[in-house]
Design an enzyme around this catalytic site. Sequence first.
Site, PDB file in Angstrom:
ATOM      1  N   LYS A  93       7.583 -15.110  -0.717  1.00  0.00           N
ATOM      2  CA  LYS A  93       7.166 -16.456  -0.293  1.00  0.00           C
ATOM      3  C   LYS A  93       7.936 -17.540  -1.045  1.00  0.00           C
ATOM      4  CE  LYS A  93       2.437 -14.993   0.851  1.00  0.00           C
ATOM      5  NZ  LYS A  93       1.002 -15.105   0.487  1.00  0.00           N
ATOM      6  N   LYS A 124      15.698   1.290   0.091  1.00  0.00           N
ATOM      7  CA  LYS A 124      14.744   2.301  -0.380  1.00  0.00           C
ATOM      8  C   LYS A 124      15.324   3.709  -0.241  1.00  0.00           C
ATOM      9  CE  LYS A 124      11.546   0.895   2.500  1.00  0.00           C
ATOM     10  NZ  LYS A 124      12.246  -0.260   3.068  1.00  0.00           N
ATOM     11  N   THR A 125      15.858   4.027   0.938  1.00  0.00           N
ATOM     12  CA  THR A 125      16.389   5.370   1.157  1.00  0.00           C
ATOM     13  C   THR A 125      17.647   5.606   0.341  1.00  0.00           C
ATOM     14  OG1 THR A 125      15.491   5.335   3.406  1.00  0.00           O
ATOM     15  CG2 THR A 125      17.150   7.004   2.911  1.00  0.00           C
ATOM     16  N   GLY A 143       8.634  -1.855   0.577  1.00  0.00           N
ATOM     17  CA  GLY A 143       9.434  -3.059   0.731  1.00  0.00           C
ATOM     18  C   GLY A 143       9.890  -3.229   2.155  1.00  0.00           C
ATOM     19  N   PRO A 144      10.405  -4.389   2.480  1.00  0.00           N
ATOM     20  CA  PRO A 144      10.872  -4.655   3.847  1.00  0.00           C
ATOM     21  C   PRO A 144      12.091  -3.808   4.199  1.00  0.00           C
ATOM     22  CG  PRO A 144      11.298  -6.527   2.401  1.00  0.00           C
ATOM     23  CD  PRO A 144      10.533  -5.558   1.599  1.00  0.00           C
ATOM     24  N   PRO A 145      12.435  -3.734   5.484  1.00  0.00           N
ATOM     25  CA  PRO A 145      13.606  -2.934   5.882  1.00  0.00           C
ATOM     26  C   PRO A 145      14.886  -3.478   5.271  1.00  0.00           C
ATOM     27  CG  PRO A 145      12.240  -3.489   7.786  1.00  0.00           C
ATOM     28  CD  PRO A 145      11.724  -4.302   6.646  1.00  0.00           C
ATOM     29  N   GLY A 146      15.784  -2.557   4.935  1.00  0.00           N
ATOM     30  CA  GLY A 146      17.118  -2.942   4.492  1.00  0.00           C
ATOM     31  C   GLY A 146      17.254  -3.304   3.040  1.00  0.00           C
ATOM     32  N   SER A 200      -4.071 -15.902   2.885  1.00  0.00           N
ATOM     33  CA  SER A 200      -3.297 -16.693   1.937  1.00  0.00           C
ATOM     34  C   SER A 200      -3.027 -18.113   2.406  1.00  0.00           C
ATOM     35  CB  SER A 200      -1.958 -15.990   1.649  1.00  0.00           C
ATOM     36  OG  SER A 200      -1.181 -15.891   2.826  1.00  0.00           O
TER      37      SER A 200
END
Length: 824
Positions: A738, A378-379, A372-375, A695
């Site tokens: 999107k 995940k951690t 997934g994107p940062p922030g 896409s």
Amino acid sequence: MVEERKEDQRPENDEPKPEVFEVAVLPLQNTTLFPETVVPLAVGRDRSMKAVEAALSTEEKLIACVTTKAENVTGDDAKFEDLYQVGTLVNIKRMMRNEGVMQLIVQGLDRFKVVEWLQDEPFLRAKCEILPDLTTEDDEEVEALKRNIQTMIQQALALLPNIPPEIRMAVMSQQDPVQLAYFLASVLDLGVDTEQKMLESDTVDDLLTLTHAALAREVEIMQIRSKIATEAQTEMDKSQRDYVLRQQMKAIQKELGEDESGEKAEAGQLRERLETADLPDDVRKEAERELKRMEQLPQSAPDYHVIRTYLEYVLELPWRKSSEEKLDLNEARKILDEDHYGLEDIKERILESLAVVKLRPDSKSPILLFVGPPGVGKTSLGRSIARALGREFERLSLGGMRDEAELRGHRRTYIGAMPGRIIQALRRVGVNNPLMMLDEIDKLGNDYRGDPSAALLEILDPAQNNSFRDNYLDLPFDLSKVFFIATANQLAPIPMPLRDRMEIIQLAGYSDHEKLNIAKQYQVGRQIKENGLTEGQLEITDDALMLLITRYTREAGVRQLERAIGNLARKVALKVAEGTTEKITIAAADVKGYLGPPRFHPEEARKELPAGVATGMAWTEMGGEVLFIEATALPGGSGLTLTGQLGEVMKESAQAARSYLWSHAGDLNIDPEAIKQNGVHVHVPAGAIPKDGPSAGVTMASALASLYTGRKVRSDTAMTGEITLSGLVFPVGGVKEKVLAAHRAGIRRIILPFQNEPDIEDIPEDLRKELEVIPAKHISDVIAAALEPQPSAEGIKPIPTAVPGNGRKASEPLAAKDPDTDPM
């Protein structure tokens, strides 16, 4: 101390004690009290404090002090058989309470012997009898022992120049041999066994014999210490002062009869640890072989320290030590819900894994990959999972790692060799079943030193990692109990074989509504606390938070949002520190005054699109974005011009779209001459940003179809999908991001590939209700749904040139062919 003993040896109102009397008993740990001595005691255990209170409630304030036989037996745990039978009756001279502990000053009176134990709760109580005074069997032997003791005292005082003068005077002036022996026993650390034998001595002869032996040993130790210090000092010059302690250690080992290097002592300690360690059979066999090699080497040999470090690693690793897991599913669900908002699919997957462990404890731990994107958390989600499972948490950052040996370790043949980071992490946590997070696994590099991702193939393979061999240890270690969680921003950089070993869980970006809830539930309170404020000093309204989300941050996660909230909190903290006392409420109108003008102006849906412009949707590492593809005709030109820093795949999509429209012009009501006689320029705005991917194919086709037909694309419609030269629409990724970006831009009508329709379920339900989703299997479906029915005056007008042989202009429509007369 001697003068104080003589001054008051009995309470003023002391009645003659009967031969046998009852008294409260105070157990002492590692301490022996003697008659005629005044000592401080600290009493903190419940049963001991009750015994002291019982003694203080009597007129004489007498209590019997008895030493425990074992060092690990406390006053609360001591039973009758754990205590010696002979002790000292003392008078409590003073008592003070300090933080739940009694500070006593007691004076030893007489020796006693326990006749009968009466009770052990709420405190110890016994029948005791006073022992008679010590008798003398041989006056000459007693006098000789006394003089020898005084001589040794003088020797000891000469070796200890820091003894206060009053202590020297008190010791040297003492003439009573019994009091002298008791005083020495109270100030020297002779050990409980020796001190108890002295207390139980019935004759002065035995008492002084024990005192003489103990004092002789103490004086000999003092002389050896003085000799060691002298020898070490004479051997060193000015440049060797930093090695004082090392030289003294060598001298000590020399006096003890050991060789100077001390390798026998080290080998003995390692062997003792090896015997008590819980090791697998093959590991124990290898460790014993290495230890035998070490015992045969001098300490100066290079291999000596290599083997010692190797054995220390082997002994410290948790080969069979595991932490106990929490198997309460309800508690685990509660912890996950407390720490993270939403993410229901991921929470469900974690609970499924926990349920499997509960039903089958010997099952292998799962291996997950959060993408997934940062922030997006995940951690922090990994930390919450570890807390929910009750496991130790260890994080390894793999970003930028290029050396395969960092994971597998270096062989011991190299100088400075160490185990890999996996083994080092297990040594730190001390258990073989932690939750180990491999952060930024997509940032691994590789060069001539090896490919770390190749080393992960074994580490993350449940069929192989039960016998993982680190290059340094060269012993099989079971990693199957480790719960591995890897994180990545993108899947593409991760090699396919490695990707195949992990269960991939996508963490999409958050919608504005989700960000608002996360900010309210977690971030605002956390930032208020971290900046030294209270909830009564700062309040941020929902409108202000939404403004931060939309105009001051641009991200799929919430990291920048928390940073912006922290910035507001610091501004308020400054005002509070300057003296503001009233509560500060920040509304949307106040944000600009604190943070300045908005930093981002999100791309909004254009109210009206000219012919040749279509709205597409793109995925980035920071989440989703809407983009506009603009096409314009170049009269008299030829070919296709593409600008906007497009990648090869995106350029090919534009070429495929133009080719399809040209080859199917008749079916789409497009004049092929208009395509033939006019060049086309396709531009994608934000030219400084590189763009690529398939896409945008349907958006390219819609923009070109709009240009060729003159029919505008609907301004409330955005689309995504890959196209083929035959007109099919293929599925794409990143649908949730999107669609969220299109919704933020005010677009409520979405065209998706037919095969992506199930991805709509990932979008929050409140947003789904506002959207109209149109599935498309073919380019013709996209054009029919996207373009307005009526053409505008903005389409391409073919150049009027005569066509030789038929007398018509190119701008005139073609006549229908007669199959009987037309030669074509």
